[in-house]
Design an enzyme around this catalytic site. Structure first.
Site, PDB file in Angstrom:
ATOM      1  CB  SER A 138      -0.852  -0.001   1.271  1.00  0.00           C
ATOM      2  OG  SER A 138      -1.489   1.240   1.450  1.00  0.00           O
ATOM      3  CE1 TYR A 151      -3.591  -2.376   5.500  1.00  0.00           C
ATOM      4  CE2 TYR A 151      -3.132  -0.060   5.079  1.00  0.00           C
ATOM      5  CZ  TYR A 151      -3.468  -1.323   4.613  1.00  0.00           C
ATOM      6  OH  TYR A 151      -3.661  -1.523   3.270  1.00  0.00           O
TER       7      TYR A 151
HETATM    8  N1  NAP Z   1      -8.828  -0.819  -0.513  1.00  0.00           N
HETATM    9  C1  NAP Z   1      -7.810  -0.009  -0.307  1.00  0.00           C
HETATM   10  O1  NAP Z   1      -7.966   1.222  -0.173  1.00  0.00           O
HETATM   11  C2  NAP Z   1      -6.384  -0.571  -0.280  1.00  0.00           C
HETATM   12  C3  NAP Z   1      -5.336   0.331  -0.477  1.00  0.00           C
HETATM   13  C4  NAP Z   1      -4.029  -0.153  -0.456  1.00  0.00           C
HETATM   14  C5  NAP Z   1      -3.794  -1.488  -0.240  1.00  0.00           C
HETATM   15  N2  NAP Z   1      -4.834  -2.343  -0.049  1.00  0.00           N
HETATM   16  C6  NAP Z   1      -4.515  -3.757   0.197  1.00  0.00           C
HETATM   17  O2  NAP Z   1      -5.130  -4.553  -0.793  1.00  0.00           O
HETATM   18  C7  NAP Z   1      -5.344  -5.871  -0.273  1.00  0.00           C
HETATM   19  C8  NAP Z   1      -6.769  -6.290  -0.603  1.00  0.00           C
HETATM   20  O3  NAP Z   1      -7.659  -5.416   0.068  1.00  0.00           O
HETATM   21  P1  NAP Z   1      -9.074  -4.983  -0.542  1.00  0.00           P
HETATM   22  O4  NAP Z   1      -9.082  -3.515  -0.665  1.00  0.00           O
HETATM   23  O5  NAP Z   1      -9.375  -5.813  -1.718  1.00  0.00           O
HETATM   24  O6  NAP Z   1     -10.005  -5.344   0.699  1.00  0.00           O
HETATM   25  P2  NAP Z   1     -11.279  -6.332   0.822  1.00  0.00           P
HETATM   26  O7  NAP Z   1     -12.231  -6.057  -0.275  1.00  0.00           O
HETATM   27  O8  NAP Z   1     -11.702  -6.202   2.223  1.00  0.00           O
HETATM   28  O9  NAP Z   1     -10.641  -7.782   0.552  1.00  0.00           O
HETATM   29  C9  NAP Z   1      -9.766  -8.379   1.459  1.00  0.00           C
HETATM   30  C10 NAP Z   1      -9.519  -9.823   1.043  1.00  0.00           C
HETATM   31  O10 NAP Z   1      -8.603 -10.418   1.982  1.00  0.00           O
HETATM   32  C11 NAP Z   1      -9.194 -11.628   2.477  1.00  0.00           C
HETATM   33  N3  NAP Z   1      -8.809 -11.865   3.872  1.00  0.00           N
HETATM   34  C12 NAP Z   1      -8.894 -10.996   4.906  1.00  0.00           C
HETATM   35  N4  NAP Z   1      -8.541 -11.609   6.046  1.00  0.00           N
HETATM   36  C13 NAP Z   1      -8.223 -12.899   5.713  1.00  0.00           C
HETATM   37  C14 NAP Z   1      -7.799 -14.031   6.470  1.00  0.00           C
HETATM   38  N5  NAP Z   1      -7.652 -13.981   7.795  1.00  0.00           N
HETATM   39  N6  NAP Z   1      -7.578 -15.184   5.809  1.00  0.00           N
HETATM   40  C15 NAP Z   1      -7.758 -15.265   4.462  1.00  0.00           C
HETATM   41  N7  NAP Z   1      -8.158 -14.228   3.706  1.00  0.00           N
HETATM   42  C16 NAP Z   1      -8.395 -13.058   4.335  1.00  0.00           C
HETATM   43  C17 NAP Z   1     -10.696 -11.406   2.345  1.00  0.00           C
HETATM   44  O11 NAP Z   1     -11.381 -12.652   2.201  1.00  0.00           O
HETATM   45  P3  NAP Z   1     -12.377 -13.303   3.297  1.00  0.00           P
HETATM   46  O12 NAP Z   1     -13.002 -12.197   4.080  1.00  0.00           O
HETATM   47  O13 NAP Z   1     -13.327 -14.112   2.472  1.00  0.00           O
HETATM   48  O14 NAP Z   1     -11.460 -14.154   4.108  1.00  0.00           O
HETATM   49  C18 NAP Z   1     -10.790 -10.633   1.032  1.00  0.00           C
HETATM   50  O15 NAP Z   1     -10.799 -11.512  -0.058  1.00  0.00           O
HETATM   51  C19 NAP Z   1      -5.041  -5.802   1.220  1.00  0.00           C
HETATM   52  O16 NAP Z   1      -3.772  -6.351   1.476  1.00  0.00           O
HETATM   53  C20 NAP Z   1      -5.035  -4.311   1.510  1.00  0.00           C
HETATM   54  O17 NAP Z   1      -4.193  -3.980   2.589  1.00  0.00           O
HETATM   55  C21 NAP Z   1      -6.128  -1.913  -0.069  1.00  0.00           C
END
Ligand code: NAP
Length: 269
Positions: A138, A151
């Site tokens: 991120s 985080y």
């Molecule tokens: N959205 C943003 O603004 C943003 C910005 C920068 C970086 N990111 C990064 O992008 C990545 C994906 O995030 P996102 O934005 O797509 O969020 P999201 O829509 O909440 O998706 C998160 C994913 O991670 C999985 N996950 C969470 N906890 C888990 C666990 N204990 N075991 C297995 N799977 C788990 C969830 O699946 P289940 O709930 O089905 O387990 C889901 O598929 C993350 O690493 C986040 O830090 C996001």
């Protein structure tokens, strides 16, 4: 081509699944939500005629990485060409208010599982002198962020490990990409406990983030900051004095009076 994607049930991970499926990849998708994984896998099989495996696992368990690796080895019919190390979540609020079990989950998922997955999947790629790993960090990993302190610290670890390993692996023709998105429209913010941001707008879609990441992977790039606005922000914080960057970040991210009145925001993460 076989790709393993963690956190594939929604958001950015789901977009990696969709875009890699459109490229004809065989997919091993993992997350905890079995229903969402099954629906996505079914849709991708029908739409693209590809093989998709669903692996339901909690990667915040200390042996999550080993269990995923064993499951992939048991089911695969070809070597793994791409690992997308994407699963993650946010925790918003004052660090002192954050629930210990959530802290533990984040440390295991973002540090231990993340590290073990790179360590488990990389040697075979190195041996074959081909393959790639995308680590989804991120822009938070490139600067300290009050109210998202833990985080941001875990994401900084990902940047550091990823950039170091990229140089080692590059000698063997293996690309290790650290992908740094900024704010992206997914469920992430709700899960983290963020009600609303003081600076609205400027979000990318998950599809935009993934398209940039995969295009950069095609060019062998090891660090990608997605979105022009995010690249500008990172450039700016490299030239502005650190204490000013932190001051501005604290003002932007400070919970509103309403959020404080309702209780510790981090509890929602
Ligand atoms: N959205 C943003 O603004 C943003 C910005 C920068 C970086 N990111 C990064 O992008 C990545 C994906 O995030 P996102 O934005 O797509 O969020 P999201 O829509 O909440 O998706 C998160 C994913 O991670 C999985 N996950 C969470 N906890 C888990 C666990 N204990 N075991 C297995 N799977 C788990 C969830 O699946 P289940 O709930 O089905 O387990 C889901 O598929 C993350 O690493 C986040 O830090 C996001």
């Amino acid at each position: 081509m076989l790709a393993v994607i963690t956190g594939a049930s929604r958001g950015i991970g789901e977009s990696y699944a969709r875009q890699l499926a459109a490229r004809g990849c065989t997919l091993h998708l993992t997350a905890r939500d079995a229903g969402r994984l099954a629906r996505l896998a079914g849709e991708l099989r029908t739409q693209h005629g590809i093989a998709v495996e669903e692996i339901v696992l909690d990667l915040a368990q200390p042996d999550g990485a080993e269990r995923l690796y064993a499951e992939v080895r048991r089911r695969r019919t070809a070597p793994v060409d791409l690992l997308v190390n994407n699963a993650g979540f946010g925790l918003y609020g004052e660090f002192a208010d954050q629930p210990m079990p959530k802290i533990q989950d984040m440390l295991v998922l973002h540090l231990l599982t993340f590290t073990k997955l790179v360590r488990l999947f990389l040697p075979e790629m190195r041996e074959r002198r081909s393959g790639a790993i995308i680590n989804v960090s991120s822009v938070a990993g490139l600067m300290a962020l009050p109210y998202l302190s833990l985080y941001a610290a875990t994401k900084a670890f990902m940047v550091s490990l990823g950039e170091g390993v990229a140089l080692e692996a590059g000698k063997y023709g293996v690309v290790v990409q650290t992908c740094c998105p900024g704010r992206t429209a997914t469920d992430f913010h709700e899960t983290a406990g963020v009600k609303e941001y003081r600076t609205p707008g400027g979000e990318q879609t998950a599809d935009e983030v993934v398209a940039e990441s995969l295009a950069a992977l095609d060019r062998g790039r090891s660090l990608v900051i997605t979105g022009r606005r995010n690249r500008l922000l990172v450039r700016l914080q490299q030239i502005v004095p650190r204490r000013m960057v932190l001051w501005a970040a604290e003002r932007v991210l400070r919970p509103s009076r309403e959020e404080v009145r309702l209780g510790a925001p981090g509890a929602g993460g």
